[in-house]
Each structure stands twice: as structure tokens, then as C-alpha cells.
Design an enzyme around this catalytic site. Structure first.
Site, PDB file in Angstrom:
ATOM      1  N   GLY A  36       0.824  -1.223   0.000  1.00  0.00           N
ATOM      2  CA  GLY A  36       0.000   0.000   0.000  1.00  0.00           C
ATOM      3  C   GLY A  36       0.851   1.264   0.000  1.00  0.00           C
ATOM      4  O   GLY A  36       2.087   1.209  -0.038  1.00  0.00           O
ATOM      5  N   ARG A  72      -2.049 -10.753   0.998  1.00  0.00           N
ATOM      6  CA  ARG A  72      -1.334 -10.904  -0.266  1.00  0.00           C
ATOM      7  C   ARG A  72      -2.391 -11.297  -1.298  1.00  0.00           C
ATOM      8  O   ARG A  72      -3.293 -12.084  -0.993  1.00  0.00           O
ATOM      9  CB  ARG A  72      -0.288 -12.022  -0.172  1.00  0.00           C
ATOM     10  N   THR A 113     -12.940 -13.495  -2.169  1.00  0.00           N
ATOM     11  CA  THR A 113     -12.660 -13.442  -3.613  1.00  0.00           C
ATOM     12  C   THR A 113     -13.390 -14.531  -4.391  1.00  0.00           C
ATOM     13  O   THR A 113     -13.674 -15.612  -3.853  1.00  0.00           O
ATOM     14  CB  THR A 113     -11.135 -13.608  -3.851  1.00  0.00           C
ATOM     15  N   TYR A 137      -3.792 -18.714  -3.170  1.00  0.00           N
ATOM     16  CA  TYR A 137      -4.467 -17.454  -2.840  1.00  0.00           C
ATOM     17  C   TYR A 137      -5.947 -17.714  -2.522  1.00  0.00           C
ATOM     18  O   TYR A 137      -6.448 -17.369  -1.441  1.00  0.00           O
ATOM     19  CB  TYR A 137      -4.325 -16.453  -4.001  1.00  0.00           C
ATOM     20  N   ARG A 280      -2.422 -18.159 -19.291  1.00  0.00           N
ATOM     21  CA  ARG A 280      -1.810 -17.998 -17.966  1.00  0.00           C
ATOM     22  C   ARG A 280      -2.311 -19.148 -17.093  1.00  0.00           C
ATOM     23  O   ARG A 280      -3.537 -19.328 -16.970  1.00  0.00           O
ATOM     24  CB  ARG A 280      -2.236 -16.644 -17.385  1.00  0.00           C
TER      25      ARG A 280
HETATM   26  N1  UFG Z   1      -5.067 -10.883 -18.996  1.00  0.00           N
HETATM   27  C1  UFG Z   1      -4.428 -10.772 -20.219  1.00  0.00           C
HETATM   28  N2  UFG Z   1      -3.334  -9.970 -20.312  1.00  0.00           N
HETATM   29  C2  UFG Z   1      -2.838  -9.273 -19.248  1.00  0.00           C
HETATM   30  C3  UFG Z   1      -3.493  -9.384 -17.985  1.00  0.00           C
HETATM   31  C4  UFG Z   1      -4.604 -10.207 -17.896  1.00  0.00           C
HETATM   32  O1  UFG Z   1      -4.862 -11.383 -21.201  1.00  0.00           O
HETATM   33  O2  UFG Z   1      -1.836  -8.566 -19.403  1.00  0.00           O
HETATM   34  C5  UFG Z   1      -6.280 -11.710 -18.890  1.00  0.00           C
HETATM   35  C6  UFG Z   1      -6.175 -12.807 -17.834  1.00  0.00           C
HETATM   36  O3  UFG Z   1      -5.607 -13.959 -18.378  1.00  0.00           O
HETATM   37  C7  UFG Z   1      -7.651 -12.980 -17.449  1.00  0.00           C
HETATM   38  C8  UFG Z   1      -8.247 -11.579 -17.626  1.00  0.00           C
HETATM   39  O4  UFG Z   1      -7.329 -10.878 -18.460  1.00  0.00           O
HETATM   40  O5  UFG Z   1      -8.273 -13.829 -18.362  1.00  0.00           O
HETATM   41  C9  UFG Z   1      -8.377 -10.832 -16.307  1.00  0.00           C
HETATM   42  O6  UFG Z   1      -7.137 -10.921 -15.610  1.00  0.00           O
HETATM   43  P1  UFG Z   1      -6.833 -10.098 -14.285  1.00  0.00           P
HETATM   44  O7  UFG Z   1      -5.443 -10.450 -13.884  1.00  0.00           O
HETATM   45  O8  UFG Z   1      -7.164  -8.671 -14.489  1.00  0.00           O
HETATM   46  O9  UFG Z   1      -7.872 -10.662 -13.244  1.00  0.00           O
HETATM   47  P2  UFG Z   1      -8.150 -12.163 -12.773  1.00  0.00           P
HETATM   48  O10 UFG Z   1      -9.480 -12.528 -13.325  1.00  0.00           O
HETATM   49  O11 UFG Z   1      -7.043 -13.088 -13.069  1.00  0.00           O
HETATM   50  O12 UFG Z   1      -8.095 -12.007 -11.201  1.00  0.00           O
HETATM   51  C10 UFG Z   1      -9.036 -11.316 -10.444  1.00  0.00           C
HETATM   52  C11 UFG Z   1      -8.379 -10.751  -9.204  1.00  0.00           C
HETATM   53  C12 UFG Z   1      -7.819 -11.860  -8.358  1.00  0.00           C
HETATM   54  C13 UFG Z   1      -8.909 -12.828  -8.049  1.00  0.00           C
HETATM   55  C14 UFG Z   1      -9.585 -13.288  -9.295  1.00  0.00           C
HETATM   56  C15 UFG Z   1     -10.773 -14.105  -8.961  1.00  0.00           C
HETATM   57  O13 UFG Z   1      -7.365  -9.876  -9.588  1.00  0.00           O
HETATM   58  O14 UFG Z   1      -7.329 -11.326  -7.162  1.00  0.00           O
HETATM   59  O15 UFG Z   1     -10.038 -12.185 -10.074  1.00  0.00           O
HETATM   60  O16 UFG Z   1     -10.998 -14.994  -9.950  1.00  0.00           O
HETATM   61  F1  UFG Z   1      -8.402 -13.913  -7.432  1.00  0.00           F
END
Ligand code: UFG
Length: 320
Positions: A36, A72, A113, A137, A280
Site C-alpha cells: 500500500g 497478499r 474473492t 491465494y 496464464r
Molecule cells: N489478462 C491478459 N493480459 C494481461 C493481464 C490479464 O490477457 O496482461 C487476462 C487474464 O488472463 C484474465 C483476464 O485478463 O483472463 C483478467 O485478468 P486479471 O489479472 O485482471 O484478473 P483475474 O481474473 O485473473 O483475477 C481477479 C483478481 C484476483 C482474483 C480473481 C478471482 O485480480 O485477485 O479475479 O478470480 F483472485
């Protein structure tokens, strides 16, 4: 109410702390500043720089409740360093709950989450669906949810867990201050796409185009930080001794990665080059929330569900 906000110097915690101060609550922020920023703590809130395990030294019986954000929160990091997640997210929370019990503080709103559900069997996800987290997580957050149920039953705690889907955008406080994402390691889609429009990255990498979705990219449910923060004030009022309630928080509409990039192009007027990358690990194809329970029981509603608005607010908040 007199409230402790753990993690109140982070993106979500600081926006909630700001809304609590605006609503007239007496707020103390506890944050170790590991991720933060001290300048994110809203004016009008007291600030203690300390870790979650030190909450016992800050709480006293005059506190009415705790809003617990300190954790985290990177899925990838949790796979590489699981013990960090178990010790911080579960161990830290247990220390906090024991401190609350010692001081007779009976209300807690917990930052949970969608990652607690893992790969869903159906969509939209409801709170009664199976919880099978696919990473440490999500598992650590689910363990806290389980502990909260036990503490409510055994010790009369009044707890509400809010299971966030994809939080984005920025909140502008009543005093004009802006609460926005400022992560040192940015993994989230919208800030990464906007960084390309600002010339801070060359192209956005699309993590997989072979998912079983209409355009082959992952679908997510984006919720505006303002809507998300408001739900915490309703949750605080809904804490009842001896009960632990769980609510999903999303907008109820899914957008693919390609759709998010298109909206970012529209909002910024920048072509935003995109390249196809590998999947990913651990990303479910579709994560969309049913927020019907919180709407029905607490009267919450997403006011800014429009993705253009979410992206426009995130875009306007980035320091140039
Ligand atoms: N993505 C890309 N390129 C990037 C970043 C993300 O293609 O540079 C894709 C990811 O693969 C995913 C989507 O965009 O399909 C969203 O990704 P984010 O990382 O923005 O978010 P997430 O859905 O992975 O994660 C979020 C929260 C987590 C939580 C999760 C719950 O950030 O803390 O939702 O499912 F755990």
C-alpha cells in the site's frame, strides 16, 4: 461507528476507508505498507503503520468493528510462494480474530474473492456453488471464510464475507481525492492495457485465444470500485452476532479480454496493439457472478456496471 480498516492504504481498502469517513465513521487504518501507499490513506482517518499480527495492540473495546483487507493477493505469486499466503492471509487473520475476541470487538467485514470457487461448473456463480480453489491465494481466502463461520458459531462474531470478482476503475472521494490502482507489480488486465495507451508498454499480451468462449479469450465480470466499496458499508450494517454471511460482488455481465481491449481503445482513442500470448496457468475460462443475494438481502445494486465508465474512470485517474 469506531472502525479498524486493515490494508486501508491499498487500492480497495483506501476507497472503502474514504467512504466510511464520508459516512461519518471514526476510522483507523492499519497497514504495513508492504504493497500500500501512506498517501492513499484518506484524510480524516488515523493511520498506524504495522502488520496485521500487531492489530491486538491497536484494537481496544471501544472499537465497533473491523474491515479486513490486509492480504497478499497475487494468484501467480501464491503458486510460487504458498507459505507466504498461508501465513499472511490465514495466520494473519487468525491473529486478528483472536485480538478482536480478546477486546470484545464483534463485527468484521472480510475481503474474500471469486478465486474461492475455482473453475466453476456453471455461470453465473452463486454463493451455494462448490468452492474448489485452484491456487493457494483462493485456498487461503476460503480457509478464512471457514474460520469466520466457526468464530461466528462459537464466539458470537458477526461476520460478512464479500467475494469480489474483477474490481477496476477509480473512486473519487467527496473531497475530490482519487483512489486508484497503483500496484508495483501490475498483473491486472485494465491497467496493463491502459499502460500501452500511455506509451509505458509496447503492446498488451492476450493470455490465450483458445478458450471455449465466443471470441476465444477469457470472460470476466468487472465491478466498479465505487459500487464495490459501497457494499462494505451495507455489509457492516448487516453484521449480526453469531452469523456469518457470504455475498458475491460483481456486475453480473461478462466481458472477454478482447472486448475489454476494444473498450480501452474507444475510451483512450489509442490503437493499443495486442499480441497473442500463452494461456496464464490457473485462469478459468469464464467467471461471472450472480449478485442476486446481496441485492435481495442488503439492497445493493451496481450503479456503474457499464464497462466504458469503469475504464474511463481508471484512465482519468492515471497520473500523467
Ligand atoms: N489478462 C491478459 N493480459 C494481461 C493481464 C490479464 O490477457 O496482461 C487476462 C487474464 O488472463 C484474465 C483476464 O485478463 O483472463 C483478467 O485478468 P486479471 O489479472 O485482471 O484478473 P483475474 O481474473 O485473473 O483475477 C481477479 C483478481 C484476483 C482474483 C480473481 C478471482 O485480480 O485477485 O479475479 O478470480 F483472485
Amino acid at each position: 461507528m469506531k472502525l479498524l480498516v486493515t490494508g486501508g492504504a491499498g487500492y480497495i481498502g483506501s476507497a472503502v476507508a474514504a467512504q466510511l469517513v464520508e459516512a461519518g465513521h471514526e476510522v483507523t487504518v492499519l497497514d504495513d505498507l508492504s504493497t500500500g501507499h501512506a498517501d492513499a490513506v484518506p484524510a480524516g482517518a488515523a493511520f498506524v503503520r504495522a502488520g496485521i499480527t500487531e492489530a491486538g495492540g491497536v484494537l481496544d473495546p471501544s472499537f465497533d468493528g473491523v474491515l479486513h483487507f490486509a492480504a497478499r493477493s497475487l494468484v501467480g505469486e501464491s503458486v510460487e510462494k504458498p507459505s507466504l499466503y498461508w501465513s499472511n492471509n490465514l495466520g494473519g487473520t487468525l491473529a486478528l480474530l483472536e485480538a478482536m475476541r480478546a477486546h470484545g470487538v464483534r463485527r468484521v467485514v472480510f475481503s474474500s474473492t471469486a478465486a474461492t470457487y475455482g473453475e466453476p461448473e456453471r455461470t453465473p456463480i452463486t454463493e451455494t456453488d462448490p468452492t474448489r480453489p485452484t491456487n493457494p491465494y483462493g485456498a487461503s481466502k476460503l480457509a478464512v471464510d471457514t474460520a469466520l463461520t466457526a468464530f461466528a458459531g462459537l464466539h458470537g462474531l458477526g461476520a460478512v464475507s464479500l467475494r469480489y470478482f474483477n474490481v477496476a476503475g477509480a473512486y473519487t472521494g467527496a473531497d475530490g481525492r482519487v483512489y486508484a490502482e497503483r500496484h508495483a507489480v501490475e498483473t491486472h488486465l485494465i491497467p496493463n492495457v491502459l499502460a500501452v495507451a500511455l506509451g509505458r508498454r509496447e503492446a498488451v499480451s492476450v493470455f490465450g485465444t483458445d478458450y471455449p468462449t465466443p471470441d476465444g479469450t477469457c470472460v470476466r465480470d468487472y465491478i466498479h470500485i465505487d459500487d464495490l466499496a459501497r457494499a462494505h458499508l451495507l455489509a457492516l450494517d448487516a453484521c449480526r452476532p453469531g452469523e456469518h454471511k457470504i455475498y458475491n460482488l460483481g456486475s453480473g455481465t461478462g466481458f472477454s479480454v478482447q472486448e475489454v481491449i476494444s473498450v480501452c481503445r474507444e475510451v483512450t482513442g489509442h490503437p493499443i496493439p495486442a499480441v497473442v500470448g500463452e494461456r496464464r496457468p490457473g485462469d478459468p475460462a469464464v467467471l461471472v457472478a450472480s449478485s442476486e443475494r446481496i441485492q435481495r438481502e442488503l439492497g445493493w445494486k451496481a450503479e456503474h456496471a457499464d464497462l466504458r465508465r469503469i475504464v474511463a474512470d481508471a484512465w482519468a485517474a492515471i497520473p500523467r
